[in-house]
Motif scaffolding. Structure first.
Motif: not given
Length: 789
Positions: A293-304
């Motif tokens: 599962f991938d989630y892009k919080i904003n252009n600078r932060n993301s998590f998987s």
């Protein structure tokens, strides 16, 4: 007048140079990967029709100038399609995207390295949409086995050796998470399938030596498999039907920021085995479920979030065999008839599973600082009982005689490994030509292992001491085989690394670094310095060099004690020396690399006739070396691709304090891997894969007639197995069904049906000593269907 003439001349010359300087055509820009959008260092930017060129720096930036008008430039980089840009305005800043270009290697492609495993010898592999020579396993490990420095000599196993190292000298990671044995069917040492799902792979980074300080706990190689991110646009997927299993994958977008990649695979080997032999009592069942599962919080932060669950249930038996024979003898000088009845029973019933959970985050603090963190959980459970009974009954024509022999043997292995780990790493772009990487980790491991062995061998008779009515014998030499081994340990391992990369000039790059690791069970600190360099001789030739010290912490089964003490087993050590040369011209690449690996503090290991790894002691009482030369040739054309690798190698070891070297079981002089791909019209493709190995070694035994047993001749005598050779072919055609591709392929493995030896067995047949080579997998036709929707 002379003064005026001189002044006019100076003014004219100055004006000319000033005009020339300002009339220079200057082009600058960034080179990026068209798929990942990552910058590409060391790309060659050439002015067309001239010899002038520049090389992009670590940030992918370049600047090139010319006193002439720049009409067009060409850009090339290893692993990417060359690109030409025409009609360029002076003083332009360009962002150029290069498309990765592939060379089919089994099920994956060779791409340019962006992985961080920046050794002098690396291959970065990436999953492609159509498979080439996937084989019946659809296993990425089969592709890794084709890479320079890698050998296996067994098409049925996923395990591999690298540059003379043993299988446990390799580090294997999934998205940075270390796995001990990522295989299905591993209860059979000569047969295994990797748990990595090829349809989920983004890229596979592999290094055969000289890798950077970012990677530790490996003496020979590093394999890091990265799973990709699902798309954010529409639901799609793949159905993958092969000879031994069925796989289904789905990409589910929740929004433009969130997506889920999920896949499952289930084997159906049981009916396939029954088709081959209806009487075979072997059952092999496995499945795995994997998701990211991938989630892009904003252009600078993301998590998987990554999750993997795999389970196996492998069974042999219950097998029963009965035999009857008649013997003629004498009793009290009278003829005697003996009816001998024998019954044998065997059962192996193995169950094991793996669970992997990980939370990974990425934070782009600025354009120059990148942080990554990872929290992971890994659990491995295995229970493997083996039982065997042998019953013998003699019936005599003399009714007063009787004889019965009962033998029973049981071995139950029960193990559990649980690991909790946290990693934190960062990258700093200090300047255009200076990059710093640093990171650290802490790992907590709980290991619980029990091995129960029990043997009973009794004889109930009155024939040995007739006319006594009864004698009961419990064989005393079998009592020593009854034991219970319990090993429980809580291990803490921690470490960190620092790596600095400096582009000294457009042609020369240095990378220096080091890491330190600590293990509480042996209270040992290991410091590993590393050095790499690369020099671009010209637009076609490049030279590489690497040196480093590498450590491998003892496995739990190698530990002498389950508690922390300085007297525990130490880490094994290897020092790498590597020199390489690479030439790229148009669509052809040639690489040559020489390596020398010096081993210290080795734990002597040997392999049984069935492929199991054994450690004679838990002492670091051996040393050795591995050396060799690797040659690699790759050429790609619109209608065909050719890939050829040859390795000349040798690996030896000796017991500390002695002078005689003996061959490690991985010692093999010649190894060849080759792949020929012919691209035909109407979406057809025909592939030929050739593998050759001059033969591994095994420990020599001799038959001792006095004890009626096979024994080792000595500690250092080895023999070589016959050479290994296999030719595989594949035909593939792609159809369109409702605008979706349907691939149908047919494989024939080992088309010459060579009985390749993968081991050597010592035993008995008809009460006589025998020895013979073990072989597996003759000719094997397979098929598969892949449908994308």
């Amino acid at each position: 007048m002379k003064f005026c003439s001189a002044s006019l001349f100076i003014i004219f010359i100055s004006t000319f140079f000033i005009y020339s300087a300002y009339s220079q055509s200057i082009i600058s820009g960034l080179i990026k990967d068209a798929e990942t959008k990552e910058t590409i260092p060391y790309a060659v930017i050439r002015l067309e029709n001239t010899k002038k060129y520049e090389i992009s720096n670590l940030s992918g930036f370049f600047k090139i100038s010319s006193p002439l008008t720049i009409d067009n430039i060409s850009i090339s980089s290893l692993g990417y399609r060359s690109q030409t840009i025409e009609t360029i305005k002076s003083d332009s800043f360009l962002t150029i995207y290069l498309q990765p270009s592939s060379m089919n290697l089994g099920e994956v492609n060779v791409y340019a390295n962006q992985s961080g495993i920046e050794g002098s010898s690396f291959e970065t592999l990436k999953k492609m949409e159509t498979y080439s020579l996937a084989g019946f396993t659809k296993d990425i490990f089969r592709s890794v086995q084709m890479l320079p420095g890698v050998s296996s000599n067994n098409a049925a196993t996923a395990q591999y050796n690298v540059r003379g190292g043993t299988i446990d000298e390799n580090l294997m990671l999934i998205n940075g998470i270390e796995l001990a044995e990522p295989y299905h069917i591993k209860v059979f040492p000569f047969t295994s399938v990797g748990i990595f799902n090829i349809d989920m792979v983004q890229r596979i980074n592999f290094s055969a030596g000289g890798f950077s300080a970012e990677y530790g706990d490996a003496l020979s190689s590093v394999l890091n498999v990265d799973y990709r991110k699902a798309n954010n646009d529409s639901i799609c997927g793949r159905v993958n039907l092969g000879m031994i299993d069925l796989g289904i994958l789905a990409e589910i977008p929740f929004s433009k920021k969130a997506s889920l990649l999920i896949a499952g695979r289930h084997s159906y080997l049981d009916p396939v085995i029954k088709l081959v032999d209806t009487d075979e009592k072997i059952s092999i069942r496995y499945y795995d479920i994997q998701g990211k599962f991938d989630y892009k919080i904003n252009n600078r932060n993301s998590f998987s979030i990554l999750g993997i669950y795999s389970q196996d249930h492998d069974k042999v038996g219950p097998e029963q065999s009965n035999s009857h024979s008649t013997f003629i003898g004498r009793f009290k000088d009278d003829p005697l008839t003996i009816e001998n009845y024998r019954e044998n029973n065997f059962l192996l019933d193995s169950k094991y599973n793996d669970i992997i959970l990980a939370f990974m985050s990425k934070h782009n603090i600025s354009g120059k600082i990148l942080l990554r963190s990872e929290l992971s959980f890994y659990n491995e459970n295995e229970k493997t009982p083996r039982t065997q009974t042998k019953n013998t009954l003699n019936e005599y024509s003399a009714p007063e005689l009787f004889y019965r022999n009962n033998y029973s043997w049981e071995n139950i292995k029960d193990s559990k490994l649980t690991t909790y780990e946290y990693k934190l790493s960062s990258e700093f772009l200090i300047a255009q030509n200076h990059k710093l990487k640093t990171g650290g980790f802490i790992r907590l491991s709980e290991y619980d292992y029990t091995n129960t062995k029990s043997t009973v061998w009794d004889v109930y008779n009155n024939t040995d001491n007739y006319p006594d009515t009864l004698e009961y014998i419990l064989r005393p030499d079998e009592l020593d085989k009854n034991s219970i081994t319990i090993f429980k340990a809580d291990a803490i391992k921690a470490g960190g690394y620092l790596s600095y990369q400096w582009q000294f000039n457009p042609k020369l790059v240095f990378k220096v670094g080091g890491r330190i690791d600590y293990l509480n069970l042996n209270k040992e600190f290991d410091f590993s310095p590393r050095f790499n360099s690369s020099y671009v001789i010209n637009s076609k030739w490049k030279a590489n060099a690497a040196w480093g010290i590498f450590y491998k912490s003892p496995l739990m089964k190698q530990m002498k004690y389950s508690y922390a003490t300085n007297d525990n087993t130490s880490s094994q050590q290897a020092t790498h020396y590597i020199l390489g040369l690479e030439r790229k011209y148009n669509h052809t690449t040639f690489k040559a690399e020489a390596y020398y690996k010096k081993y210290d503090d080795l734990i002597p290991a040997w392999r049984s006739s069935m492929g199991e790894m054994f450690y004679e002691t838990k002492e670091n009482n051996a040393e050795g070396y591995a050396k060799g030369i690797e040659l690699e040739f790759i050429t790609t054309h619109p209608r065909f691709d050719i890939w050829f690798i040859y390795t000349l190698g040798s690996t030896k070891e000796k017991l500390t304090g002695t002078s005689t070297y003996y061959s490690r079981y991985t010692d093999q002089r010649h190894t060849i891997s080759s792949l020929w791909i012919f691209k035909m019209r109407k979406q057809k493709q025909f592939d030929i894969k050739v593998t050759y190995g001059s033969g591994y070694t095994y420990k020599k035994q001799i038959f001792d007639a006095t004890t009626n047993q096979w024994i080792y001749e000595n500690e250092i005598t080895t023999e070589a197995l016959p050479y290994y050779s296999s030719i595989d072919v594949r035909y593939k055609k792609t159809y369109k069904i409702r605008e979706n591709p349907l691939q149908v392929y047919f494989d024939v493995m080992n088309i010459l049906n060579r009985k390749n030896a993968i081991g050597h067995r010592y035993g008995y047949r008809n009460n006589a000593p025998t020895e013979e080579n073990e072989s597996v997998l003759g000719i094997l036709p397979t098929f598969g269907i892949i449908y994308d929707f």
